[in-house]
Design an enzyme around this catalytic site. Structure first.
Site, PDB file in Angstrom:
ATOM      1  CG  ASP A  13       1.749  -1.169  11.470  1.00 37.98           C
ATOM      2  OD1 ASP A  13       2.115  -0.462  10.617  1.00 37.98           O
ATOM      3  OD2 ASP A  13       0.353  -1.491  11.897  1.00 37.98           O
ATOM      4  CE  LYS A  16       4.542  -2.006   5.018  1.00 36.54           C
ATOM      5  NZ  LYS A  16       3.764  -2.412   6.197  1.00 36.54           N
ATOM      6  N   GLY A  40       3.217   4.206   7.956  1.00 37.10           N
ATOM      7  CA  GLY A  40       4.080   4.810   9.085  1.00 37.10           C
ATOM      8  C   GLY A  40       5.307   3.819   8.992  1.00 37.10           C
ATOM      9  CG  HIS A  41       6.834   2.334   5.997  1.00 36.43           C
ATOM     10  ND1 HIS A  41       6.935   2.021   4.698  1.00 36.43           N
ATOM     11  CD2 HIS A  41       5.499   1.939   6.360  1.00 36.43           C
ATOM     12  CE1 HIS A  41       5.658   1.483   4.271  1.00 36.43           C
ATOM     13  NE2 HIS A  41       5.163   1.369   5.174  1.00 36.43           N
ATOM     14  CD  GLN A 220      -1.299   1.097   3.553  1.00 35.89           C
ATOM     15  OE1 GLN A 220      -1.244   0.907   2.123  1.00 35.89           O
ATOM     16  NE2 GLN A 220      -0.940   2.125   4.107  1.00 35.89           N
TER      17      GLN A 220
HETATM   18  P1  GDP Z   1       6.135  -0.847   8.893  1.00 37.99           P
HETATM   19  O1  GDP Z   1       4.854  -0.069   8.848  1.00 37.99           O
HETATM   20  O2  GDP Z   1       5.780  -2.212   8.214  1.00 37.99           O
HETATM   21  O3  GDP Z   1       7.038  -0.322   8.306  1.00 37.99           O
HETATM   22  O4  GDP Z   1       6.161  -1.139  10.450  1.00 37.99           O
HETATM   23  P2  GDP Z   1       6.040   0.093  11.524  1.00 37.99           P
HETATM   24  O5  GDP Z   1       7.369   0.892  11.575  1.00 37.99           O
HETATM   25  O6  GDP Z   1       4.943   0.689  11.574  1.00 37.99           O
HETATM   26  O7  GDP Z   1       6.067  -0.936  12.776  1.00 37.99           O
HETATM   27  C1  GDP Z   1       6.955  -1.636  13.281  1.00 37.99           C
HETATM   28  C2  GDP Z   1       7.750  -1.163  14.560  1.00 37.99           C
HETATM   29  O8  GDP Z   1       8.448  -2.274  15.004  1.00 37.99           O
HETATM   30  C3  GDP Z   1       8.650  -0.095  14.580  1.00 37.99           C
HETATM   31  O9  GDP Z   1       8.544   0.545  15.647  1.00 37.99           O
HETATM   32  C4  GDP Z   1       9.995  -0.573  14.378  1.00 37.99           C
HETATM   33  O10 GDP Z   1      11.052   0.251  14.837  1.00 37.99           O
HETATM   34  C5  GDP Z   1       9.863  -1.921  15.218  1.00 37.99           C
HETATM   35  N1  GDP Z   1      10.827  -3.172  14.703  1.00 37.99           N
HETATM   36  C6  GDP Z   1      11.067  -3.505  13.343  1.00 37.99           C
HETATM   37  N2  GDP Z   1      11.760  -4.462  13.233  1.00 37.99           N
HETATM   38  C7  GDP Z   1      11.630  -4.963  14.605  1.00 37.99           C
HETATM   39  C8  GDP Z   1      12.297  -6.047  15.493  1.00 37.99           C
HETATM   40  O11 GDP Z   1      12.758  -7.065  14.776  1.00 37.99           O
HETATM   41  N3  GDP Z   1      12.212  -6.060  16.869  1.00 37.99           N
HETATM   42  C9  GDP Z   1      11.750  -5.255  17.766  1.00 37.99           C
HETATM   43  N4  GDP Z   1      11.592  -5.197  18.737  1.00 37.99           N
HETATM   44  N5  GDP Z   1      11.302  -4.119  16.832  1.00 37.99           N
HETATM   45  C10 GDP Z   1      11.238  -3.951  15.466  1.00 37.99           C
HETATM   46  P1  IMO Z   2       1.794   0.666   7.133  1.00 40.08           P
HETATM   47  O1  IMO Z   2       2.303   0.666   5.713  1.00 40.08           O
HETATM   48  C1  IMO Z   2      -1.447  -0.949   9.359  1.00 40.08           C
HETATM   49  C2  IMO Z   2      -5.509   0.268   8.221  1.00 40.08           C
HETATM   50  C3  IMO Z   2      -6.301   1.333   8.647  1.00 40.08           C
HETATM   51  C4  IMO Z   2      -7.873   0.611   8.498  1.00 40.08           C
HETATM   52  C5  IMO Z   2      -7.760   0.496   6.952  1.00 40.08           C
HETATM   53  C6  IMO Z   2      -8.201   1.461   6.097  1.00 40.08           C
HETATM   54  O2  IMO Z   2       2.301   1.385   8.334  1.00 40.08           O
HETATM   55  O3  IMO Z   2       1.960  -0.894   7.345  1.00 40.08           O
HETATM   56  P2  IMO Z   2      -7.067   3.841   5.312  1.00 40.08           P
HETATM   57  O4  IMO Z   2      -6.556   5.003   6.077  1.00 40.08           O
HETATM   58  O5  IMO Z   2      -6.138   3.194   4.651  1.00 40.08           O
HETATM   59  O6  IMO Z   2      -8.356   3.975   4.503  1.00 40.08           O
HETATM   60  O7  IMO Z   2      -7.514   2.900   6.420  1.00 40.08           O
HETATM   61  O8  IMO Z   2      -6.411   0.171   6.736  1.00 40.08           O
HETATM   62  N1  IMO Z   2      -4.167   0.607   7.712  1.00 40.08           N
HETATM   63  C7  IMO Z   2      -3.166  -0.036   8.244  1.00 40.08           C
HETATM   64  N2  IMO Z   2      -2.744  -0.665   9.203  1.00 40.08           N
HETATM   65  N3  IMO Z   2      -0.404  -0.507   8.829  1.00 40.08           N
HETATM   66  C8  IMO Z   2      -0.549   0.594   7.697  1.00 40.08           C
HETATM   67  O9  IMO Z   2       0.347   0.965   7.037  1.00 40.08           O
HETATM   68  C9  IMO Z   2      -2.045   0.761   7.395  1.00 40.08           C
HETATM   69  N4  IMO Z   2      -2.490   1.771   6.579  1.00 40.08           N
HETATM   70  C10 IMO Z   2      -3.953   1.647   6.811  1.00 40.08           C
HETATM   71  O10 IMO Z   2      -6.220   0.882  10.330  1.00 40.08           O
HETATM   72  O11 IMO Z   2      -8.063  -0.366   9.224  1.00 40.08           O
HETATM   73 MG    MG Z   3       3.677   0.945   9.893  1.00 40.34          MG
END
Ligand code: GDP
Ligand code: IMO
Ligand code: MG
Length: 431
Positions: A13, A16, A40-41, A220
Protein backbone atom coordinates in the site's frame (compact mmCIF):
# COMPACT_ATOMS: atom_id res chain seq x y z
CA UNK A 1 15.61 -2.44 -23.96
CA UNK A 2 13.56 -0.87 -21.16
CA UNK A 3 12.30 -3.14 -18.40
CA UNK A 4 11.45 -1.24 -15.23
CA UNK A 5 10.38 -3.06 -12.10
CA UNK A 6 8.20 -1.26 -9.55
CA UNK A 7 8.48 -2.69 -6.06
CA UNK A 8 6.80 -1.89 -2.76
CA UNK A 9 9.67 -1.20 -0.35
CA UNK A 10 7.63 -1.64 2.84
CA UNK A 11 4.54 -3.68 3.84
CA UNK A 12 2.40 -2.86 0.81
CA UNK A 13 0.00 0.00 0.00
CA UNK A 14 2.88 2.37 -0.72
CA UNK A 15 1.03 3.84 -3.71
CA UNK A 16 2.25 1.42 -6.41
CA UNK A 17 -1.01 1.80 -8.34
CA UNK A 18 -0.77 5.58 -8.58
CA UNK A 19 2.89 5.49 -9.58
CA UNK A 20 2.48 2.68 -12.11
CA UNK A 21 -0.34 4.62 -13.76
CA UNK A 22 1.83 7.75 -13.78
CA UNK A 23 4.81 5.98 -15.38
CA UNK A 24 2.50 4.11 -17.75
CA UNK A 25 1.75 7.30 -19.67
CA UNK A 26 5.19 6.93 -21.27
CA UNK A 27 5.37 3.11 -21.35
CA UNK A 28 4.12 0.59 -23.90
CA UNK A 29 3.20 -2.27 -21.62
CA UNK A 30 2.48 -2.95 -17.95
CA UNK A 31 2.92 -6.44 -16.51
CA UNK A 32 1.80 -7.88 -13.15
CA UNK A 33 4.08 -10.71 -12.05
CA UNK A 34 2.93 -12.04 -8.66
CA UNK A 35 0.19 -12.00 -6.08
CA UNK A 36 -3.49 -12.05 -6.83
CA UNK A 37 -6.55 -10.16 -5.72
CA UNK A 38 -5.07 -9.76 -2.27
CA UNK A 39 -3.61 -6.64 -3.92
CA UNK A 40 -5.57 -3.41 -4.10
CA UNK A 41 -4.02 -0.73 -6.28
CA UNK A 42 -5.73 2.64 -6.47
CA UNK A 43 -5.56 5.05 -9.39
CA UNK A 44 -7.31 8.40 -9.12
CA UNK A 45 -8.07 10.27 -12.32
CA UNK A 46 -10.04 13.48 -11.76
CA UNK A 47 -13.23 12.54 -9.97
CA UNK A 48 -12.88 8.84 -10.82
CA UNK A 49 -11.22 6.28 -8.57
CA UNK A 50 -10.21 2.90 -9.97
CA UNK A 51 -9.24 0.03 -7.67
CA UNK A 52 -7.30 -2.74 -9.37
CA UNK A 53 -6.88 -6.15 -7.80
CA UNK A 54 -5.68 -8.19 -10.75
CA UNK A 55 -5.43 -5.94 -13.77
CA UNK A 56 -2.17 -4.01 -14.09
CA UNK A 57 -2.59 -0.32 -13.28
CA UNK A 58 -1.65 0.65 -16.85
CA UNK A 59 -5.18 -0.24 -17.92
CA UNK A 60 -6.61 3.28 -17.95
CA UNK A 61 -3.68 4.72 -19.85
CA UNK A 62 -4.75 2.40 -22.68
CA UNK A 63 -1.44 0.54 -22.61
CA UNK A 64 -0.98 -3.16 -23.29
CA UNK A 65 -1.46 -4.97 -20.01
CA UNK A 66 -0.29 -8.45 -19.15
CA UNK A 67 -1.05 -10.78 -16.26
CA UNK A 68 2.08 -12.90 -16.01
CA UNK A 69 2.54 -16.55 -15.05
CA UNK A 70 3.47 -15.68 -11.44
CA UNK A 71 0.04 -14.20 -10.70
CA UNK A 72 -2.80 -16.23 -9.19
CA UNK A 73 -6.17 -15.44 -10.71
CA UNK A 74 -9.69 -15.50 -9.35
CA UNK A 75 -11.50 -15.40 -12.72
CA UNK A 76 -14.72 -14.02 -11.26
CA UNK A 77 -12.86 -11.05 -9.76
CA UNK A 78 -11.01 -10.48 -13.02
CA UNK A 79 -14.23 -10.50 -15.04
CA UNK A 80 -15.77 -8.02 -12.62
CA UNK A 81 -12.78 -5.74 -13.03
CA UNK A 82 -13.12 -5.95 -16.81
CA UNK A 83 -16.82 -5.17 -16.55
CA UNK A 84 -16.09 -2.17 -14.37
CA UNK A 85 -13.66 -0.83 -16.95
CA UNK A 86 -16.20 -1.49 -19.71
CA UNK A 87 -18.71 0.62 -17.77
CA UNK A 88 -16.20 3.47 -18.14
CA UNK A 89 -15.88 2.75 -21.85
CA UNK A 90 -12.45 1.11 -21.48
CA UNK A 91 -11.62 -2.17 -23.20
CA UNK A 92 -8.07 -2.98 -22.14
CA UNK A 93 -5.51 -4.57 -24.43
CA UNK A 94 -5.06 -7.52 -22.10
CA UNK A 95 -3.10 -10.74 -22.28
CA UNK A 96 -3.20 -13.42 -19.58
CA UNK A 97 -0.57 -16.09 -19.15
CA UNK A 98 -1.98 -19.56 -19.67
CA UNK A 99 0.41 -20.70 -16.94
CA UNK A 100 -1.03 -18.40 -14.25
CA UNK A 101 -2.72 -20.45 -11.54
CA UNK A 102 -6.45 -20.30 -10.83
CA UNK A 103 -7.99 -19.60 -7.43
CA UNK A 104 -10.85 -22.04 -6.83
CA UNK A 105 -13.67 -21.84 -4.23
CA UNK A 106 -12.01 -24.35 -1.91
CA UNK A 107 -8.87 -22.19 -1.80
CA UNK A 108 -10.88 -19.35 -0.31
CA UNK A 109 -12.65 -21.72 2.09
CA UNK A 110 -9.35 -23.23 3.23
CA UNK A 111 -7.74 -19.80 3.66
CA UNK A 112 -10.41 -18.96 6.25
CA UNK A 113 -10.18 -22.30 8.05
CA UNK A 114 -6.39 -22.19 8.13
CA UNK A 115 -6.40 -18.71 9.59
CA UNK A 116 -8.73 -19.88 12.35
CA UNK A 117 -6.63 -22.95 13.04
CA UNK A 118 -3.49 -20.85 13.25
CA UNK A 119 -5.08 -18.74 15.98
CA UNK A 120 -2.60 -16.20 17.31
CA UNK A 121 -0.08 -17.18 14.64
CA UNK A 122 -2.45 -16.17 11.81
CA UNK A 123 -1.14 -13.55 9.36
CA UNK A 124 -4.52 -11.86 9.04
CA UNK A 125 -4.79 -12.78 5.38
CA UNK A 126 -7.16 -11.16 2.92
CA UNK A 127 -8.95 -14.55 2.75
CA UNK A 128 -8.82 -14.52 -1.01
CA UNK A 129 -7.28 -18.02 -1.18
CA UNK A 130 -3.78 -16.78 -1.94
CA UNK A 131 -1.81 -19.08 0.38
CA UNK A 132 -3.80 -22.20 -0.58
CA UNK A 133 -3.53 -21.62 -4.35
CA UNK A 134 0.24 -21.08 -4.18
CA UNK A 135 0.44 -24.20 -1.97
CA UNK A 136 -1.19 -26.24 -4.74
CA UNK A 137 1.10 -24.67 -7.33
CA UNK A 138 4.18 -25.74 -5.39
CA UNK A 139 2.63 -29.15 -4.66
CA UNK A 140 2.28 -29.49 -8.44
CA UNK A 141 -1.41 -30.14 -8.72
CA UNK A 142 -2.64 -26.62 -9.31
CA UNK A 143 -4.97 -25.61 -12.11
CA UNK A 144 -3.70 -23.12 -14.66
CA UNK A 145 -5.61 -20.66 -16.83
CA UNK A 146 -4.91 -22.88 -19.87
CA UNK A 147 -6.75 -25.73 -18.19
CA UNK A 148 -9.97 -23.69 -18.22
CA UNK A 149 -9.96 -24.06 -22.01
CA UNK A 150 -9.88 -27.88 -22.01
CA UNK A 151 -12.86 -29.68 -20.50
CA UNK A 152 -11.27 -33.15 -20.19
CA UNK A 153 -8.07 -31.88 -18.62
CA UNK A 154 -9.91 -29.60 -16.20
CA UNK A 155 -12.25 -32.42 -15.21
CA UNK A 156 -9.34 -34.80 -14.57
CA UNK A 157 -7.45 -32.25 -12.51
CA UNK A 158 -10.51 -31.26 -10.50
CA UNK A 159 -11.26 -34.89 -9.75
CA UNK A 160 -7.80 -35.37 -8.27
CA UNK A 161 -7.83 -32.09 -6.38
CA UNK A 162 -11.30 -32.51 -4.94
CA UNK A 163 -10.65 -36.09 -3.88
CA UNK A 164 -8.00 -34.65 -1.57
CA UNK A 165 -9.46 -31.24 -0.68
CA UNK A 166 -12.92 -32.51 0.25
CA UNK A 167 -11.38 -35.03 2.64
CA UNK A 168 -9.34 -32.36 4.36
CA UNK A 169 -12.21 -29.89 4.46
CA UNK A 170 -14.51 -32.50 5.97
CA UNK A 171 -12.06 -33.01 8.83
CA UNK A 172 -12.39 -29.34 9.72
CA UNK A 173 -16.14 -29.01 9.11
CA UNK A 174 -15.59 -27.03 5.94
CA UNK A 175 -17.91 -26.93 2.94
CA UNK A 176 -17.96 -29.83 0.48
CA UNK A 177 -17.35 -28.92 -3.16
CA UNK A 178 -19.00 -30.55 -6.14
CA UNK A 179 -16.83 -31.26 -9.14
CA UNK A 180 -19.49 -30.69 -11.78
CA UNK A 181 -20.55 -27.34 -10.35
CA UNK A 182 -16.97 -26.06 -10.34
CA UNK A 183 -16.30 -27.61 -13.75
CA UNK A 184 -19.21 -25.88 -15.41
CA UNK A 185 -18.57 -22.52 -13.68
CA UNK A 186 -14.85 -22.45 -14.51
CA UNK A 187 -15.32 -23.66 -18.09
CA UNK A 188 -17.63 -20.68 -18.54
CA UNK A 189 -14.94 -18.37 -17.14
CA UNK A 190 -12.50 -19.98 -19.56
CA UNK A 191 -14.77 -19.16 -22.49
CA UNK A 192 -15.27 -15.59 -21.26
CA UNK A 193 -11.51 -15.04 -20.90
CA UNK A 194 -10.40 -17.17 -23.87
CA UNK A 195 -9.53 -14.21 -26.09
CA UNK A 196 -6.94 -13.04 -23.54
CA UNK A 197 -5.25 -16.32 -22.58
CA UNK A 198 -1.99 -16.88 -24.38
CA UNK A 199 1.76 -17.50 -24.11
CA UNK A 200 2.93 -14.30 -22.48
CA UNK A 201 6.60 -15.32 -22.13
CA UNK A 202 7.28 -15.09 -25.86
CA UNK A 203 5.18 -11.95 -26.15
CA UNK A 204 6.88 -9.97 -23.37
CA UNK A 205 10.37 -10.99 -24.49
CA UNK A 206 9.63 -10.05 -28.09
CA UNK A 207 8.37 -6.67 -26.92
CA UNK A 208 11.56 -6.12 -24.90
CA UNK A 209 13.69 -7.09 -27.89
CA UNK A 210 11.68 -4.64 -30.02
CA UNK A 211 12.70 -1.90 -27.56
CA UNK A 212 9.22 -1.46 -26.12
CA UNK A 213 9.10 0.20 -22.72
CA UNK A 214 7.82 -2.27 -20.18
CA UNK A 215 6.80 -1.72 -16.55
CA UNK A 216 6.63 -4.66 -14.19
CA UNK A 217 4.17 -3.78 -11.44
CA UNK A 218 4.82 -5.47 -8.12
CA UNK A 219 2.06 -6.20 -5.65
CA UNK A 220 2.35 -6.20 -1.85
CA UNK A 221 5.76 -5.12 -0.53
CA UNK A 222 9.23 -6.50 0.12
CA UNK A 223 8.51 -7.19 3.81
CA UNK A 224 5.49 -9.28 2.82
CA UNK A 225 7.53 -11.51 0.49
CA UNK A 226 7.54 -15.26 1.04
CA UNK A 227 11.34 -15.62 1.02
CA UNK A 228 12.63 -12.27 2.22
CA UNK A 229 9.67 -10.87 4.13
CA UNK A 230 8.78 -11.28 7.79
CA UNK A 231 7.97 -15.00 7.59
CA UNK A 232 5.44 -16.42 8.41
CA UNK A 233 3.36 -13.23 8.72
CA UNK A 234 3.68 -12.51 5.02
CA UNK A 235 2.04 -13.39 1.73
CA UNK A 236 2.88 -16.40 -0.46
CA UNK A 237 4.72 -14.91 -3.43
CA UNK A 238 8.06 -13.26 -4.12
CA UNK A 239 7.24 -9.58 -3.96
CA UNK A 240 10.79 -8.61 -4.86
CA UNK A 241 12.62 -7.68 -8.07
CA UNK A 242 13.61 -11.33 -8.45
CA UNK A 243 9.92 -12.20 -8.56
CA UNK A 244 9.54 -10.06 -11.68
CA UNK A 245 11.79 -12.52 -13.55
CA UNK A 246 10.25 -15.78 -12.38
CA UNK A 247 6.75 -14.33 -12.64
CA UNK A 248 7.11 -13.37 -16.30
CA UNK A 249 9.89 -15.43 -17.88
CA UNK A 250 12.10 -12.38 -18.38
CA UNK A 251 15.81 -12.90 -17.68
CA UNK A 252 17.42 -10.82 -14.87
CA UNK A 253 19.80 -9.17 -17.35
CA UNK A 254 16.83 -7.77 -19.28
CA UNK A 255 15.68 -5.74 -16.28
CA UNK A 256 17.10 -2.28 -16.76
CA UNK A 257 15.85 -0.48 -13.65
CA UNK A 258 14.34 -1.25 -10.27
CA UNK A 259 12.29 1.41 -8.51
CA UNK A 260 11.30 1.22 -4.86
CA UNK A 261 8.05 2.84 -3.78
CA UNK A 262 8.31 4.21 -0.26
CA UNK A 263 5.49 5.79 1.70
CA UNK A 264 6.57 8.79 3.83
CA UNK A 265 5.48 6.77 6.88
CA UNK A 266 4.47 3.13 6.91
CA UNK A 267 1.36 1.02 7.09
CA UNK A 268 0.72 -2.62 7.77
CA UNK A 269 -2.45 -4.64 7.26
CA UNK A 270 -2.53 -7.87 9.22
CA UNK A 271 -0.47 -9.20 12.07
CA UNK A 272 3.22 -9.33 12.98
CA UNK A 273 5.66 -6.97 14.67
CA UNK A 274 6.20 -3.47 13.27
CA UNK A 275 9.11 -1.83 15.07
CA UNK A 276 8.02 1.78 14.42
CA UNK A 277 4.29 1.21 14.94
CA UNK A 278 2.36 4.16 16.34
CA UNK A 279 -0.42 3.05 18.66
CA UNK A 280 -1.01 6.53 20.03
CA UNK A 281 -3.04 9.52 18.87
CA UNK A 282 -0.42 10.46 16.24
CA UNK A 283 -1.01 7.03 14.70
CA UNK A 284 -4.77 7.59 14.69
CA UNK A 285 -4.26 11.01 13.17
CA UNK A 286 -2.06 9.64 10.34
CA UNK A 287 -4.48 6.75 9.67
CA UNK A 288 -7.40 9.14 9.35
CA UNK A 289 -5.58 11.76 7.32
CA UNK A 290 -3.95 9.20 5.02
CA UNK A 291 -7.20 7.19 4.62
CA UNK A 292 -5.29 4.13 5.73
CA UNK A 293 -8.01 1.53 5.33
CA UNK A 294 -7.44 -1.56 3.19
CA UNK A 295 -8.29 -1.21 -0.52
CA UNK A 296 -9.20 -4.91 -0.64
CA UNK A 297 -10.66 -5.65 2.79
CA UNK A 298 -11.47 -2.21 4.23
CA UNK A 299 -9.54 -3.09 7.43
CA UNK A 300 -7.90 -0.19 9.29
CA UNK A 301 -4.19 -0.24 8.50
CA UNK A 302 -1.68 -0.11 11.33
CA UNK A 303 0.62 2.86 10.84
CA UNK A 304 4.09 3.84 11.98
CA UNK A 305 6.98 6.23 11.45
CA UNK A 306 9.11 5.79 8.34
CA UNK A 307 11.43 2.87 9.02
CA UNK A 308 14.50 3.56 6.90
CA UNK A 309 16.35 0.61 8.42
CA UNK A 310 13.64 -1.62 6.92
CA UNK A 311 13.77 0.25 3.60
CA UNK A 312 17.54 -0.24 3.59
CA UNK A 313 16.88 -3.96 3.92
CA UNK A 314 14.46 -3.75 0.96
CA UNK A 315 17.24 -1.98 -0.94
CA UNK A 316 19.62 -4.87 -0.21
CA UNK A 317 17.09 -7.35 -1.59
CA UNK A 318 16.07 -5.28 -4.64
CA UNK A 319 19.01 -2.94 -5.34
CA UNK A 320 16.87 0.08 -6.15
CA UNK A 321 18.03 2.48 -8.85
CA UNK A 322 15.59 5.11 -7.68
CA UNK A 323 13.08 5.79 -4.93
CA UNK A 324 9.58 7.18 -5.31
CA UNK A 325 8.34 8.85 -2.16
CA UNK A 326 4.57 8.94 -1.69
CA UNK A 327 2.02 10.48 0.66
CA UNK A 328 4.34 13.24 1.89
CA UNK A 329 1.30 15.53 2.03
CA UNK A 330 -0.27 13.33 4.73
CA UNK A 331 2.43 14.22 7.28
CA UNK A 332 1.76 17.95 6.77
CA UNK A 333 0.79 19.59 10.07
CA UNK A 334 3.06 17.57 12.34
CA UNK A 335 5.46 19.60 14.41
CA UNK A 336 8.21 16.98 14.41
CA UNK A 337 8.60 13.81 12.37
CA UNK A 338 10.58 10.74 13.37
CA UNK A 339 12.62 8.50 11.11
CA UNK A 340 13.97 5.15 12.27
CA UNK A 341 17.58 4.68 11.21
CA UNK A 342 18.62 1.60 13.21
CA UNK A 343 17.37 -1.27 15.31
CA UNK A 344 18.76 -1.94 18.76
CA UNK A 345 18.66 -5.47 20.12
CA UNK A 346 20.06 -6.28 23.57
CA UNK A 347 21.84 -2.94 23.61
CA UNK A 348 23.53 -3.54 20.26
CA UNK A 349 22.91 -1.90 16.89
CA UNK A 350 21.99 -4.51 14.27
CA UNK A 351 23.80 -4.70 10.91
CA UNK A 352 20.67 -5.70 8.92
CA UNK A 353 16.96 -5.92 9.60
CA UNK A 354 16.03 -9.34 11.02
CA UNK A 355 12.98 -10.89 9.36
CA UNK A 356 12.24 -13.40 12.09
CA UNK A 357 9.23 -12.02 14.00
CA UNK A 358 10.50 -13.52 17.26
CA UNK A 359 13.63 -11.38 16.93
CA UNK A 360 11.89 -8.38 15.40
CA UNK A 361 9.48 -8.07 18.30
CA UNK A 362 12.44 -7.47 20.65
CA UNK A 363 14.03 -4.75 18.49
CA UNK A 364 13.89 -1.13 19.59
CA UNK A 365 13.87 1.65 17.01
CA UNK A 366 16.57 4.30 17.02
CA UNK A 367 15.10 7.54 15.72
CA UNK A 368 16.24 10.84 14.39
CA UNK A 369 13.77 13.69 14.63
CA UNK A 370 13.24 16.24 11.90
CA UNK A 371 11.11 19.34 11.40
CA UNK A 372 7.59 18.97 10.06
CA UNK A 373 5.97 21.02 7.30
CA UNK A 374 2.63 22.83 6.97
CA UNK A 375 -0.70 21.18 6.42
CA UNK A 376 -1.70 22.47 3.00
CA UNK A 377 -5.05 21.88 1.34
CA UNK A 378 -5.37 19.52 -1.64
CA UNK A 379 -5.56 22.50 -3.99
CA UNK A 380 -2.43 23.98 -2.48
CA UNK A 381 -0.53 20.72 -2.98
CA UNK A 382 -1.74 20.66 -6.59
CA UNK A 383 -0.41 24.19 -7.07
CA UNK A 384 2.91 23.23 -5.49
CA UNK A 385 3.16 20.22 -7.81
CA UNK A 386 2.48 22.48 -10.79
CA UNK A 387 5.31 24.81 -9.78
CA UNK A 388 7.77 21.99 -9.15
CA UNK A 389 10.30 20.65 -6.68
CA UNK A 390 11.56 24.05 -5.47
CA UNK A 391 8.04 24.95 -4.33
CA UNK A 392 8.01 22.14 -1.76
CA UNK A 393 8.31 23.24 1.86
CA UNK A 394 11.96 23.51 2.94
CA UNK A 395 11.51 20.94 5.74
CA UNK A 396 10.06 18.46 3.23
CA UNK A 397 13.04 18.89 0.93
CA UNK A 398 15.29 18.22 3.92
CA UNK A 399 13.26 15.09 4.70
CA UNK A 400 13.72 13.88 1.11
CA UNK A 401 17.45 14.64 1.22
CA UNK A 402 17.84 12.74 4.51
CA UNK A 403 16.30 9.68 2.87
CA UNK A 404 18.58 9.97 -0.17
CA UNK A 405 21.68 10.38 2.00
CA UNK A 406 20.78 7.45 4.19
CA UNK A 407 19.90 5.02 1.38
CA UNK A 408 22.37 6.44 -1.15
CA UNK A 409 19.66 6.14 -3.75
CA UNK A 410 18.17 9.15 -5.56
CA UNK A 411 14.54 10.08 -4.99
CA UNK A 412 13.28 10.38 -8.58
CA UNK A 413 9.67 11.34 -7.92
CA UNK A 414 7.59 12.65 -5.05
CA UNK A 415 3.86 12.26 -4.62
CA UNK A 416 1.88 14.83 -2.66
CA UNK A 417 -1.66 13.66 -3.32
CA UNK A 418 -3.60 10.76 -4.80
CA UNK A 419 -4.19 12.45 -8.18
CA UNK A 420 -1.96 12.26 -11.21
CA UNK A 421 -1.33 15.98 -11.11
CA UNK A 422 -0.17 15.89 -7.48
CA UNK A 423 3.13 14.45 -8.57
CA UNK A 424 6.59 15.96 -9.01
CA UNK A 425 8.97 14.12 -11.28
CA UNK A 426 12.56 14.93 -10.39
CA UNK A 427 14.18 12.59 -12.89
CA UNK A 428 12.40 10.64 -15.60
CA UNK A 429 12.32 6.91 -14.92
CA UNK A 430 12.95 6.35 -18.64
CA UNK A 431 16.24 8.29 -18.74
P1 GDP B 1 -0.84 0.25 -3.53
O1 GDP B 1 -1.42 -1.03 -3.03
O2 GDP B 1 0.62 0.34 -3.28
O3 GDP B 1 -1.18 0.52 -4.97
O4 GDP B 1 -1.52 1.40 -2.66
P2 GDP B 1 -3.10 1.54 -2.31
O5 GDP B 1 -3.81 2.01 -3.52
O6 GDP B 1 -3.60 0.33 -1.63
O7 GDP B 1 -3.02 2.66 -1.19
C1 GDP B 1 -2.52 3.92 -1.43
C2 GDP B 1 -3.63 4.96 -1.16
O8 GDP B 1 -3.05 6.24 -1.07
C3 GDP B 1 -4.64 5.04 -2.27
O9 GDP B 1 -5.86 5.41 -1.73
C4 GDP B 1 -4.10 6.15 -3.16
O10 GDP B 1 -5.10 6.81 -3.91
C5 GDP B 1 -3.50 7.08 -2.13
N1 GDP B 1 -2.30 7.83 -2.54
C6 GDP B 1 -1.30 7.47 -3.37
N2 GDP B 1 -0.34 8.41 -3.38
C7 GDP B 1 -0.74 9.38 -2.54
C8 GDP B 1 -0.15 10.61 -2.09
O11 GDP B 1 0.95 10.99 -2.46
N3 GDP B 1 -0.88 11.35 -1.20
C9 GDP B 1 -2.10 10.96 -0.74
N4 GDP B 1 -2.73 11.74 0.13
N5 GDP B 1 -2.68 9.80 -1.13
C10 GDP B 1 -2.00 9.03 -2.01
P1 IMO C 1 -1.00 -4.27 -2.17
O1 IMO C 1 -0.55 -4.83 -3.49
C1 IMO C 1 -1.03 -4.76 2.19
C2 IMO C 1 -1.10 -8.90 3.72
C3 IMO C 1 -2.33 -9.35 4.46
C4 IMO C 1 -1.73 -10.39 5.40
C5 IMO C 1 -0.64 -11.02 4.57
C6 IMO C 1 -1.05 -12.33 3.91
O2 IMO C 1 -2.30 -3.56 -2.24
O3 IMO C 1 0.08 -3.49 -1.52
P2 IMO C 1 -2.63 -12.93 1.86
O4 IMO C 1 -4.10 -12.64 1.62
O5 IMO C 1 -1.72 -12.40 0.83
O6 IMO C 1 -2.39 -14.38 2.14
O7 IMO C 1 -2.30 -12.17 3.25
O8 IMO C 1 -0.31 -10.07 3.56
N1 IMO C 1 -1.34 -8.33 2.37
C7 IMO C 1 -1.27 -7.03 2.05
N2 IMO C 1 -1.07 -5.94 2.82
N3 IMO C 1 -1.16 -4.60 0.86
C8 IMO C 1 -1.33 -5.68 0.05
O9 IMO C 1 -1.32 -5.60 -1.29
C9 IMO C 1 -1.44 -6.96 0.65
N4 IMO C 1 -1.64 -8.21 0.17
C10 IMO C 1 -1.56 -9.03 1.23
O10 IMO C 1 -2.94 -8.30 5.16
O11 IMO C 1 -1.11 -9.78 6.51
MG1 MG D 1 -2.97 -1.67 -1.81
Amino acid sequence: MVGIVIIGAQWGDEGKGKITDYFASKADMVVRFQGGNNAGHTVVVGDKTFKFHLLPSGAIQGKEIIIGNGVVIDPKVLLKELQNLASHGIKPRLKISGAAHVILPFHREWDGIEEQLKGKAAAGTTRRGIGPVYTDKIARYGIRMNDLLHKEILEQKLELLLSIKNKILELFNGAKFDKNTILSEYLTYGQQLKEYITDTVGYINQALDAKKKILFEGAQGTLLGIDHGVYPVCTSSNTTAGGACTGTGVAPTKITKIIGIVKAYLSRVGTGPVVTELTDEIGDWIRKKGHEYGTTTGRPRRVGWLDLFAVKYAHIINNFDGIVLTKLDVLGGLDKIKICTDYILDGKQLPIMPTDPYVLVKCQPKYIEVEGWPDYSEDEWTEIAKTGYEALPKAMIEYIQKIEEYLRVPVILVSIGAERNQTIEIKSVFD
